[in-house]
Design a protein around this motif. Structure first.
Motif, short mmCIF file in Angstrom:
data_model
loop_
_atom_site.label_atom_id
_atom_site.label_comp_id
_atom_site.label_asym_id
_atom_site.label_seq_id
_atom_site.Cartn_x
_atom_site.Cartn_y
_atom_site.Cartn_z
N ASP A 186 -12.51 -29.73 -0.66
CA ASP A 186 -11.80 -28.56 -1.16
C ASP A 186 -12.29 -28.13 -2.53
O ASP A 186 -11.61 -27.39 -3.24
CB ASP A 186 -10.29 -28.86 -1.21
N ASP A 187 -13.49 -28.58 -2.93
CA ASP A 187 -14.04 -28.14 -4.21
C ASP A 187 -14.57 -26.71 -4.08
O ASP A 187 -14.63 -26.14 -2.99
CB ASP A 187 -15.14 -29.09 -4.68
N ASP A 188 -14.96 -26.15 -5.21
CA ASP A 188 -15.31 -24.73 -5.26
C ASP A 188 -16.55 -24.37 -4.46
O ASP A 188 -16.75 -23.22 -4.09
CB ASP A 188 -15.51 -24.29 -6.72
N ASP A 189 -17.43 -25.34 -4.21
CA ASP A 189 -18.68 -25.07 -3.50
C ASP A 189 -18.72 -25.76 -2.13
O ASP A 189 -19.79 -26.10 -1.63
CB ASP A 189 -19.87 -25.52 -4.35
N ALA A 190 -17.56 -25.94 -1.52
CA ALA A 190 -17.49 -26.65 -0.25
C ALA A 190 -17.88 -25.80 0.94
O ALA A 190 -18.05 -26.31 2.03
CB ALA A 190 -16.07 -27.20 -0.04
N LEU A 203 -7.51 -23.05 -0.93
CA LEU A 203 -7.91 -24.45 -1.05
C LEU A 203 -8.78 -24.70 -2.27
O LEU A 203 -9.10 -25.85 -2.57
CB LEU A 203 -8.68 -24.89 0.21
N ARG A 204 -9.20 -23.65 -2.94
CA ARG A 204 -10.05 -23.78 -4.11
C ARG A 204 -9.74 -22.67 -5.10
O ARG A 204 -9.09 -21.69 -4.75
CB ARG A 204 -11.54 -23.79 -3.70
N THR A 205 -10.22 -22.83 -6.33
CA THR A 205 -9.85 -21.90 -7.41
C THR A 205 -10.89 -20.82 -7.66
O THR A 205 -10.61 -19.84 -8.34
CB THR A 205 -9.63 -22.66 -8.72
N ARG A 206 -12.09 -21.01 -7.14
CA ARG A 206 -13.14 -20.01 -7.28
C ARG A 206 -14.09 -20.14 -6.10
O ARG A 206 -14.08 -21.16 -5.40
CB ARG A 206 -13.89 -20.15 -8.61
N VAL A 207 -14.88 -19.10 -5.87
CA VAL A 207 -15.76 -19.05 -4.70
C VAL A 207 -17.17 -18.69 -5.16
O VAL A 207 -17.37 -17.70 -5.88
CB VAL A 207 -15.25 -18.00 -3.69
N HIS A 244 -19.80 -17.44 -9.64
CA HIS A 244 -18.57 -17.57 -8.87
C HIS A 244 -17.62 -16.41 -9.17
O HIS A 244 -17.66 -15.82 -10.25
CB HIS A 244 -17.83 -18.88 -9.19
N ALA A 280 -11.68 -18.73 0.04
CA ALA A 280 -10.96 -19.80 -0.65
C ALA A 280 -10.07 -20.60 0.29
O ALA A 280 -9.71 -21.74 0.00
CB ALA A 280 -10.12 -19.23 -1.79
#
Length: 357
Positions: free
Chosen positions: A288-292, A78-82, A320, A281
């Motif tokens: 669904d952003d990277d910091d959700a 759901l996101r491109t980085r964590v 990240h 992710a």
């Protein structure tokens, strides 16, 4: 009924494994060299690294996770980085800045506390050193079940006050520390048992100490991973891919828990960490952003002198980790190969665990 993808036989599985030994920068969990098994499957790479003291029943979950990643690959992201947290072992306060340097851009820091042979003053000094080196970061502490209820209640009051007193928005000498400022984000597994965690949460509420309690061992090493939350023993959950049997099982457990979830690492190589990143992710969050979702405890690669990927292939960037398929570098697989008798030990363990799947 559709079968779950996996190796055709135990021989097929064993033909695909590589046993490696990763030298560590600092002693962690009492070891200075981390052995793991990497498995090359049709859909990628998996990792089997259950700690040697774990029995076969528990270790079998770790093997299931390795097989899932190797034969099924990661779940949809759901996101491109964590976002990840920095991790500070139970070291002397003076060593903290050097460890933090291995976690560039991390705005959340987990500090190990309640170490055998140390005192609360050592924990406070370690937390203070973190906040001096990186003012304003979120601080979470991990006791690994090392406190009783009374000891935990007293320690958390002190540590929470130490974090609040270091709030960079508060000028020195401005009076008592406000309870409304940012304190500890949470304490991970402060006590060993579910009953103790339930009692501690009640004690903290009665004492006015606003620190969330997160369960780790009470989830990943429990026959019923949902029990601690249902019993009222945790505000949050810390979950690891391998102990729960794979990223899809982790996502299912997280959905049933119904509390904020931190995905963490079990001192994995880059291959194992990438499975954790894949799970984090795929977690639903407040968007669904990277910091959700909460910062994951997956930034453990810095504890190794060498990993199975080339430098830069899977590095932290701005706090990240990228969501990406990770495979080991062939030259590093060869250079980090475990000695023959340790390889044999792991192969025997795989045979036993495979029988339990």
């Amino acid at each position: 009924m559709t079968s779950v993808p996996g190796p055709e036989s135990i021989d097929d599985l064993l033909d695909r494994v590589h046993v490696v030994a990763l030298p560590m920068r600092v002693r962690f969990r009492g070891i200075t060299e981390r052995e793991v098994v990497l498995v090359e499957g049709p859909s990628g790479w998996g990792e089997f690294g259950a700690f040697p003291e774990y029995d076969d029943d528990e270790a079998a979950n770790w093997l299931a996770s390795a097989i899932e990643m190797a034969w099924q690959g990661p779940p949809p992201a759901l996101r491109t980085r964590v976002a990840v947290n920095a991790t500070i072992p139970a070291i002397a306060a003076g060593e903290v800045p050097a460890i933090l340097d291995r976690f560039p851009g991390c705005t959340t820091v987990k500090v190990k506390v309640a170490e055998s042979g140390q005192e609360l003053v050592d924990d406070v000094a370690r937390v203070a050193a973190v906040l001096q080196a990186r003012p304003g970061v979120r601080v979470r502490v991990d006791a690994n079940g090392g406190w009783g209820v009374d000891e935990a209640a007293a320690a958390l009051r002190v540590l929470d006050q130490a974090v609040r007193a270091a709030d960079p928005s508060r000028a020195p000498g401005t009076g008592p520390v406000s309870l409304d400022g940012p304190g500890l984000e949470y304490v991970e597994q402060p006590c060993a048992t579910v009953d103790e965690l339930v009692e501690l949460r009640g004690r903290l509420a009665a004492d006015g100490v606003r620190v969330d309690v997160a369960a780790d061992e009470s989830i990943r090493r429990a026959e019923d991973p949902l029990r601690v939350v249902r019993a009222g023993g945790a505000d949050r959950a810390v979950v690891k891919v391998a102990p729960l049997g794979g990223p899809r099982r982790l996502l299912a457990v997280a959905a049933e828990l119904g509390v904020p979830v931190t995905v963490s690492s079990a001192l994995d190589s880059a291959v194992g960490v990438s499975a954790g990143v894949a799970a984090a992710a795929a977690l639903p969050g407040c968007g669904d952003d990277d910091d959700a979702v909460p910062a994951a405890g997956l930034g453990t690669g810095g504890f190794f002198f060498e990993d199975v990927v080339e430098p830069g292939a899977f590095d932290l960037a701005d706090g990240h980790l990228p969501v990406r398929t990770i495979g080991p570098d062939p030259a590093r697989l060869a250079g980090l190969r475990a000695v023959a008798y340790r390889r044999d030990w792991w192969l025997d363990r795989i045979r036993r665990c495979h029988l339990l799947l």
